[in-house]
Design an enzyme around this catalytic site. Structure first.
Site, mmCIF file in Angstrom:
data_model
loop_
_atom_site.group_PDB
_atom_site.id
_atom_site.type_symbol
_atom_site.label_atom_id
_atom_site.label_comp_id
_atom_site.label_asym_id
_atom_site.label_seq_id
_atom_site.Cartn_x
_atom_site.Cartn_y
_atom_site.Cartn_z
ATOM 1 N N HIS A 46 -39.297 32.668 17.566
ATOM 2 C CA HIS A 46 -39.200 32.033 16.404
ATOM 3 C C HIS A 46 -38.525 30.739 16.290
ATOM 4 C CE1 HIS A 46 -38.000 31.341 12.270
ATOM 5 N NE2 HIS A 46 -39.094 32.050 11.868
ATOM 6 N N GLU B 256 -46.463 28.263 13.026
ATOM 7 C CA GLU B 256 -45.351 27.972 12.120
ATOM 8 C C GLU B 256 -44.918 26.429 12.375
ATOM 9 O OE1 GLU B 256 -43.372 31.492 10.138
ATOM 10 O OE2 GLU B 256 -42.405 31.122 12.205
ATOM 11 N N GLY C 111 -39.076 26.804 5.359
ATOM 12 C CA GLY C 111 -38.100 26.698 4.484
ATOM 13 C C GLY C 111 -38.077 25.300 3.478
ATOM 14 N N SER D 188 -43.230 28.455 4.189
ATOM 15 C CA SER D 188 -43.598 27.914 2.988
ATOM 16 C C SER D 188 -44.573 28.819 2.262
ATOM 17 C CB SER D 188 -43.635 26.586 2.756
ATOM 18 O OG SER D 188 -42.237 25.983 3.046
#
Ligand code: 13P
Length: 236
Positions: A90, A160, A166, A202
């Site tokens: 991540h 991602e 975010g 998001s």
């Protein structure tokens, strides 16, 4: 069937994680969605004991976990707590804990050896996106993380974009679809039994259905929106 993965990061305390797990446990199993939640790693023991029918993922594990390794989380600790999936690579582990694609490759091999299904996260920075080098960048990440000689079973790859996490910003739907198609084509050169490409960054109530409807998107990996019960109830 689409994967719906909730990454609760470190947003929630134990009580809040239990409340959301309770909501998830009441959602009828459907052919449409496979719901997996990734609570804070320290809550797995309590949650997996209490919500036996829920599926949990780890947010991470450490390579040096077993033995004289103060503060580490070993992969065996996940398995003994009935964890079936694990996030790997991540972007917040990369930026806050110095993970790189070589470490992620080692974690991938270890998770496969231990029959833990990996959810491998990759994604480009805003600079790379703006210079239109996303595909090249992702291709290089994949080359370092996956080895052609290996026979992989199920794999979940989460695209991602770093600039989307975010921020409330997402690529256009057509861009998401195109990148997911591109990724699934590259992965065809490797030996996988099953490839699933997810989008993360998001995702929220207002865009989730459009994203899930994209042809090459096999699911979503959701951060902050997934800490909200109304988002979870969408999948009822
Ligand atoms: P947000 O959904 O909060 O942008 O986070 C995405 C993410 O990092 C999921 O792993």
């Amino acid at each position: 069937m689409k994967y719906i993965i909730f990454n609760w990061k470190s947003y929630l305390n134990l009580k809040e994680s239990e409340n959301l797990s309770n909501i998830i446990s009441k959602i009828k199993k459907s052919k449409n969605y496979k719901i997996i939640s990734a609570p804070n790693n320290f809550f797995h023991l309590s949650l997996s004991k209490k919500f036996k029918a829920n599926t949990f993922a780890a947010q991470n594990f450490d390579l040096d976990g077993r033995g004289a390794s103060t503060g580490s989380l070993d992969i065996s600790h996940l398995i003994e707590n009935n964890i079936k999936y694990t996030l790997i690579g991540h972007s917040e582990m990369r930026s806050n804990h110095g993970e790189n694609d070589k470490i992620i490759h080692k974690k991938l091999e270890l998770s496969i050896e231990n029959k833990l299904i990996p959810i491998v996260c990759i994604g480009e920075s805003l600079k790379v996106y703006k210079s239109k080098k996303t595909k090249n960048f992702l291709n290089n990440q994949i080359k370092t993380i996956f080895k052609k000689s290996h026979m992989y079973e199920d794999i979940i790859l989460a695209y991602e974009p770093l600039w989307s996490i975010g921020t409330g910003l997402t690529p256009d739907l057509s861009e998401i679809n195109e990148i997911c198609k591109f990724l699934s084509n590259i992965l065809k050169k490797y030996s996988f039994k099953k490839i699933n490409i997810l989008y993360g960054g998001s995702v929220n109530l207002s865009n989730v259905s459009d994203i899930l409807n994209l042809q090459f998107v096999d699911g979503v990996l959701v951060g902050s929106a997934s800490t909200n019960s109304s988002f979870i109830n969408y999948f009822k």
